[in-house]
Design a protein around this motif. Structure first.
Motif, PDB file in Angstrom:
ATOM      1  N   GLU A   1      11.273   5.776   0.043  1.00 19.84           N
ATOM      2  CA  GLU A   1      12.428   6.862  -0.042  1.00 19.84           C
ATOM      3  C   GLU A   1      13.588   5.904  -0.636  1.00 19.84           C
ATOM      4  O   GLU A   1      14.846   6.108  -1.033  1.00 19.84           O
ATOM      5  CB  GLU A   1      12.490   7.518   1.278  1.00 19.84           C
ATOM      6  N   ALA A   2      13.783   4.733   0.471  1.00 24.12           N
ATOM      7  CA  ALA A   2      14.957   3.413   0.339  1.00 24.12           C
ATOM      8  C   ALA A   2      15.343   3.137  -1.102  1.00 24.12           C
ATOM      9  O   ALA A   2      15.997   3.492  -1.329  1.00 24.12           O
ATOM     10  CB  ALA A   2      14.989   2.945   1.323  1.00 24.12           C
ATOM     11  N   VAL A   3      13.635   2.996  -1.916  1.00 20.60           N
ATOM     12  CA  VAL A   3      14.428   2.771  -3.062  1.00 20.60           C
ATOM     13  C   VAL A   3      14.555   3.557  -4.227  1.00 20.60           C
ATOM     14  O   VAL A   3      15.567   3.212  -5.348  1.00 20.60           O
ATOM     15  CB  VAL A   3      12.195   2.338  -3.620  1.00 20.60           C
ATOM     16  N   GLU A   4      14.820   5.219  -3.708  1.00 20.66           N
ATOM     17  CA  GLU A   4      14.064   6.118  -4.808  1.00 20.66           C
ATOM     18  C   GLU A   4      16.277   6.095  -4.728  1.00 20.66           C
ATOM     19  O   GLU A   4      16.966   6.503  -5.697  1.00 20.66           O
ATOM     20  CB  GLU A   4      13.886   7.583  -4.572  1.00 20.66           C
TER      21      GLU A   4
ATOM     22  N   MET B   1      18.723  -4.018   5.074  1.00 16.29           N
ATOM     23  CA  MET B   1      18.535  -3.929   5.774  1.00 16.29           C
ATOM     24  C   MET B   1      17.202  -2.732   6.563  1.00 16.29           C
ATOM     25  O   MET B   1      17.488  -1.241   7.607  1.00 16.29           O
ATOM     26  CB  MET B   1      19.809  -3.037   6.264  1.00 16.29           C
ATOM     27  N   HIS B   2      16.559  -2.477   5.467  1.00 14.52           N
ATOM     28  CA  HIS B   2      15.753  -1.082   5.710  1.00 14.52           C
ATOM     29  C   HIS B   2      15.119  -1.558   6.705  1.00 14.52           C
ATOM     30  O   HIS B   2      13.866  -2.343   7.497  1.00 14.52           O
ATOM     31  CB  HIS B   2      14.612  -0.707   4.524  1.00 14.52           C
TER      32      HIS B   2
ATOM     33  N   THR C   1       0.911  -1.570   0.002  1.00 16.16           N
ATOM     34  CA  THR C   1       0.056   0.317  -0.261  1.00 16.16           C
ATOM     35  C   THR C   1       1.139   1.390  -0.399  1.00 16.16           C
ATOM     36  O   THR C   1       0.421   2.419  -1.062  1.00 16.16           O
ATOM     37  CB  THR C   1      -1.224   0.113   1.165  1.00 16.16           C
ATOM     38  N   GLU C   2       2.130   1.420   0.776  1.00 17.36           N
ATOM     39  CA  GLU C   2       2.926   2.553   1.077  1.00 17.36           C
ATOM     40  C   GLU C   2       3.782   2.514  -0.769  1.00 17.36           C
ATOM     41  O   GLU C   2       3.378   3.920  -0.864  1.00 17.36           O
ATOM     42  CB  GLU C   2       4.267   2.202   1.580  1.00 17.36           C
ATOM     43  N   LEU C   3       3.660   1.674  -1.634  1.00 16.45           N
ATOM     44  CA  LEU C   3       4.287   1.887  -2.525  1.00 16.45           C
ATOM     45  C   LEU C   3       3.324   1.970  -3.791  1.00 16.45           C
ATOM     46  O   LEU C   3       3.251   2.426  -4.886  1.00 16.45           O
ATOM     47  CB  LEU C   3       5.843   0.439  -3.382  1.00 16.45           C
ATOM     48  N   VAL C   4       2.761   1.300  -4.231  1.00 13.50           N
ATOM     49  CA  VAL C   4       1.613   0.840  -4.755  1.00 13.50           C
ATOM     50  C   VAL C   4      -0.116   1.975  -4.871  1.00 13.50           C
ATOM     51  O   VAL C   4      -0.683   2.630  -5.042  1.00 13.50           O
ATOM     52  CB  VAL C   4       1.133   0.212  -4.770  1.00 13.50           C
ATOM     53  N   GLY C   5       0.106   1.928  -2.977  1.00 11.70           N
ATOM     54  CA  GLY C   5      -1.124   2.952  -2.861  1.00 11.70           C
ATOM     55  C   GLY C   5      -2.805   1.966  -2.193  1.00 11.70           C
ATOM     56  O   GLY C   5      -2.657   0.904  -2.759  1.00 11.70           O
TER      57      GLY C   5
END
Length: 428
Positions: A167-170, A154-155, A125-129
């Protein structure tokens, strides 16, 4: 106002004074609606419409409005009830309650499974909605999988990666574009687990289509993952010989077991690796053992692995009787067990208490074993304690033992029934 009168009271004779009063009522009503909505947004639900003294004006006798010309009405057609539309997070909450209730065919989720599935939904839900369940397409699942491949392992745990998932992915994408070193990201196994959790949710929604209105293909199925880059190793013969030549088994300092000394302390730290190496038991199966579970049948000493007395086993096949190897008997295991038979709490490892997220006896031991391996230069991240179980199977496969018998012994599911006496014959 004229439009409303024409629609609801056609032909009525209404003077200007009444029209002004009706306009005032309408404005007052709109004001009340907006005030109540504002309170609801603040979490206040006590406000209710109040009387307006300015509207307490006698209107006189109700005028006799002429009846409108009767019209022919179309026959009523029963409307098809609309199926409810739920957000993914709402549908998952229902799914989780069902799976934790024990009504599911495969049995209720354990705490660890519940946490892992909840994490999957949070990430998705955070990544796709968080959208209505029927709006997700295969492209959404594909985007989710692609993001997981760039999510640091380690996120959320390392201070360097305490940020939102997106943010971690970016950040990883930026490192990749700059040609800099990348962190270790989620393994193929972990990504598969997340995708499987999502697929399980949609399979459940499909089974309950009448309630949730989900129809169509499962958007999470049909994805490819490639091969995992990391594999669990095993303890080969030389590794085990090196391990059993360290202070716990040759003599240690009682206050620091990784330091050589004169003491051999018979405890969980001494027996766990031996039991795993010679019997292939799972770590928690060893950790749950009680004196009453060490039994003799037809002259053969066995370990009774069961799910009674609050014990937990992985599956039905895990319930079994495992013959005790002669090596353990020679080392004094039966004498060690005898010291606990008369005690009210006959748990063989009194220093181990249920702990960790799943309340396992082995939780603390796992940490201590890893620490001991580090201190004695035996640590290998691909060779955890559980790898001793794989070593046990490999060693038996190098003998004349049949694969089906080995699976029965280590608690893997089988097709058909095998007699325990056959297993006892070739192991003992």
């Amino acid at each position: 106002m004229e439009r409303l009168l024409a629609e609801h009271a056609p032909g009525a004779l209404v003077d200007d004074a009444v029209k002004r009063l009706l306009r005032r009522c309408a404005l007052r009503t709109l004001s009340e609606v907006h005030a109540i909505n504002a309170c609801h947004e603040r979490g206040e639900y006590q406000l209710s419409p109040c009387a307006d003294p300015a509207l307490d004006i006698p209107l006189g006798p109700v005028p006799n409005f002429p009846s409108p010309t009767p019209s022919v009405q179309a026959p009523e057609v029963s409307a098809r009830p609309e199926k409810p539309v739920k957000l993914l997070s709402e549908a998952y909450a229902d799914y989780e309650r069902f799976m934790m209730s024990g009504l599911a065919e495969g049995g209720r989720w354990r705490n660890q499974t519940q946490r892992q599935n909840a994490m999957t939904i949070r990430l998705f839900t955070e990544l796709v909605g968080d959208r209505p369940i029927h709006t997700y397409k295969k492209g959404d699942a594909k985007s989710f999988k692609a993001a997981l491949q760039l999510l640091p392992a380690m996120h959320g745990r390392s201070p360097q990666w305490r940020m939102s998932t997106s943010e971690a992915v970016e950040r990883v994408k930026a490192l990749m574009a700059a040609g800099q070193a990348l962190p270790n990201c989620l393994s193929v196994k972990t990504i598969k687990r997340h995708m499987s959790a999502l697929s399980g949710l949609y399979a459940w929604l499909d089974e309950n289509a009448d309630e949730y209105g989900f129809e169509g293909d499962n958007p999470v199925q049909g994805h490819t993952y490639g091969k995992s880059k990391t594999k669990r190793g095993m303890w080969d013969s030389s590794d085990l010989q090196e391990l059993f030549a360290t202070p716990i088994w040759t003599g240690c300092d009682p206050s620091r077991r990784a330091k050589p000394g004169a003491a051999i302390i018979f405890s969980a730290y001494y027996w766990f690796p031996l039991i795993a190496t010679y019997h292939g038991l799972r770590q928690e199966e060893i950790a749950q053992l009680r004196a009453v579970d060490i039994q003799q049948e037809d002259g053969v000493w066995i370990m009774n692995i069961h799910d009674e007395r609050d014990n937990k086993v992985k599956n039905e096949a895990a319930e079994r009787h495992v013959p005790i190897h002669k090596k353990l008997i020679d080392l004094g295991f039966l004498e060690y067990v005898a010291a606990f038979r008369a005690k009210s709490d006959d748990h063989l490892w009194p220093t181990l208490k249920r702990s960790g997220p799943d309340g396992k006896y082995a939780h603390y031991y796992t940490q201590r074993f890893t620490s001991y391996c580090r201190q004695t230069k035996m640590y290998d991240p691909t060779r955890p304690f559980h790898a001793m179980r794989a070593s046990f199977r490999t060693f038996l496969e190098e003998t004349e033992a049949k694969s089906a018998h080995i699976s029965k012994l280590i608690g893997h599911s089988l097709n058909g029934t095998l007699r325990r006496e056959v297993v006892s014959h070739w192991v003992v």
